[in-house]
Design a protein around this motif. Structure first.
Motif, short mmCIF file in Angstrom:
data_model
loop_
_atom_site.label_atom_id
_atom_site.label_comp_id
_atom_site.label_asym_id
_atom_site.label_seq_id
_atom_site.Cartn_x
_atom_site.Cartn_y
_atom_site.Cartn_z
N HIS A 1 0.82 -1.21 -0.04
CA HIS A 1 0.02 0.02 -0.12
C HIS A 1 0.97 1.07 -0.18
CE1 HIS A 1 -3.92 1.94 1.80
NE2 HIS A 1 -3.17 2.82 0.93
N HIS B 1 1.69 5.05 -2.38
CA HIS B 1 1.20 6.28 -3.16
C HIS B 1 2.49 7.03 -3.76
CE1 HIS B 1 -3.13 5.26 -2.06
NE2 HIS B 1 -2.81 5.32 -0.95
N LYS C 1 -9.07 -1.79 -5.73
CA LYS C 1 -9.20 -0.76 -4.61
C LYS C 1 -10.64 -0.25 -4.76
CE LYS C 1 -7.42 2.16 -1.39
NZ LYS C 1 -6.43 2.91 -1.21
N ASP D 1 0.80 2.78 3.47
CA ASP D 1 -0.02 3.70 3.16
C ASP D 1 0.89 4.96 3.00
OD1 ASP D 1 -2.09 5.33 2.14
OD2 ASP D 1 -3.30 5.45 3.94
ZN ZN Z 1 -3.66 4.79 0.67
#
Ligand code: ZN
Ligand code: URP
Length: 466
Positions: A59, A61, A150, A314
């Motif tokens: 996870h 970005h 997702k 994340d």
């Molecule tokens: Zn995320």
């Protein structure tokens, strides 16, 4: 006597199955033997080190656009930082705009990443439509190795309503995609944000009030009901609340297959971070937000009792000096997300293994083996076994590090854990048999990493917490 390309000598090999002293022989980028007195044309001395499978962060970005800004780590800086933290495979996202084709978006994302990644990588699809043409495209992409989808229950432009979720879950079930869900009730968030701003409560400390646990738990329960309707497993990203875990336990007890991811920030930082003076609380704005201590305790218990399957970052880096200042007068304009691609294993090892909360094999299971099994990367990734890619971490349990933005490789102007001291860190990291980190220094290059097509999802046997 057989000569391997490279032998990792005398390390303590750690897998979820246990811990054993062994040499590892590497040939043609893969693990060719695990044994004693192996001979190699080259050798790496691993005495005093743990030898772990390359860690997997499912996870992240990297260079993610959000309106007119883009997360600060690009595919090279982010994957270099990942490597320095012991991670040899990441999974990022393809996020098409409304109406845009997922295939076109996948092509564009691949063009951004290919040739620029220092570790291996893959991409999740995102479901923001249930139009028949859209469903056909994601089904075809699943056949090409994009085997997770997702779903967001919040964020305009990308969130999907229940009827769309049902269609998307059906497509997941039919085409071997694992649905992965960001669960927060959008209406509760919008209501709370409007109410707080109208009352003049604009500072970062009000961010957690705008995204209460009820918002997360409602969305978790609703998605569980939708997944039960379709009879499909579901994976929840960044679960942050005790009540969400309880709802998931009830669903499991009723026979549903549910997987849970938690992040280091939700395990280690609490909502008091938002009270920091001089707008510093903005550094901790993420969705879902940091929570009260009792929730952190529940997440740790979840790790200990097998109710949580993965720890992912994340990683979503926004600079404090620029990006986050957008929300000086209105916390809802602070871009959400915390950096952490480099610090995941350092933190989980120190506060998990050193602190006696989780065992070393469990640490490996959470950061490598389970991510590989759930996301179609096994048996090539996530374990130390003959035939697996020689993605390996020589982990020095005695190395002490003071976490600081000034010394970490991730490209962002602050570290949420600034000044924290941890013990235990990667010394050497290998990607398919090639050294990419030596004595803590990055020695790899962009383009050493490859895109990894993933196998279709199939549920793991048994309940995940048994
Ligand atoms: Zn995320
Ligand atoms: O705050 C977060 N989590 N930002 C990144 C995007 C997402 O929600 O995963």
């Amino acid at each position: 006597m057989k000569m391997f390309d490279l032998v990792i000598r005398g390390g303590t090999v750690v897998t979820p199955a246990g811990i054993a002293r062994a040499d590892i022989g590497i040939e043609d980028q893969r693990i060719a033997a695990i044994g004693t007195d192996l001979q190699g044309r080259e050798e790496l001395d691993a005495r005093g080190m743990y030898v772990l499978p390359g860690l997997i962060d499912v996870h992240v970005h990297l260079q993610m656009p959000a309106g007119d800004i883009v997360t600060t780590d690009d595919f090279f800086t982010g994957t270099m930082a990942a490597a320095c933290g012991g991670t040899t495979t990441i999974i990022d996202f393809i996020e098409q705009l409304p109406g845009e084709s997922p295939r076109a978006a996948a092509g564009a994302r691949r063009a951004e990443a290919d040739g620029k990644v220092a570790v291996d990588y893959s991409l999740h699809l995102t479901g923001n439509s249930s139009a028949p043409a859209f469903l056909e495209e994601i089904a075809a992409l699943a056949g090409e190795g994009y085997t997770s989808l997702k779903l967001y229950t919040t964020y305009a432009d990308i969130m999907v309503e229940d009827k769309d979720i049902l269609c998307l879950l059906e497509t997941c079930k039919s085409h071997g995609l694992l649905p992965i869900v960001h669960a927060e009730n959008d209406a509760i968030i919008a209501y709370e944000q409007t109410r707080l701003l109208a009352a003049g409560l604009t500072a970062p400390r009000y961010h957690p009030h705008s995204r209460p646990c009820t918002a997360e738990t409602e969305a978790v329960q609703r998605v569980l009901a939708l997944a039960a309707t379709v009879d499909v497993p579901v994976y929840f990203v960044h679960i942050s609340c005790a009540e969400s875990l309880e709802a998931i336990e009830r669903a499991r007890a009723a026979g549903q297959t549910v997987y849970v991811e938690v992040t280091p920030q939700h395990l280690l930082l609490d909502e008091q971070a938002y009270d920091q003076p001089d707008f510093e609380g903005a550094k901790y704005c993420c969705a879902p937000p940091l929570r009260a201590r009792r929730h952190l305790d529940a997440l740790w218990r979840g790790l200990q009792w097998g109710r949580v399957q993965t720890v992912a970052t994340d990683h979503c880096p926004w600079d404090f000096a620029t990006h986050r200042q957008r929300g000086r007068d209105n916390f809802t304009l602070i871009p959400n997300g915390l950096p952490g691609i480099e610090t995941r294993a350092l933190l989980l090892y120190h506060f998990g293994v050193n602190a006696g909360r989780i065992s070393l094999p469990r640490f490996v299971e959470l950061c490598a083996t389970m991510p590989a099994l759930l996301f179609g990367l096994a048996p090539r990734k996530g374990n130390i076994a003959v035939g697996a890619d020689a993605d390996l971490v020589l982990w020095d349990p005695g190395r002490e590090i003071t976490l600081s933005a000034s010394s970490l490789h991730q490209r962002v102007d602050y570290c949420p854990y600034e000044g924290w001291q941890v013990r235990g860190a990667p010394d050497t990291v290998l990607l398919r048999g090639q050294v990419i980190v030596r004595h803590g220094q990055f020695v790899g290059a962009p383009a050493m990493g490859r895109f990894v097509p993933r196998a279709p999802f199939s549920p793991l046997p048994g309940r995940p917490d048994r």
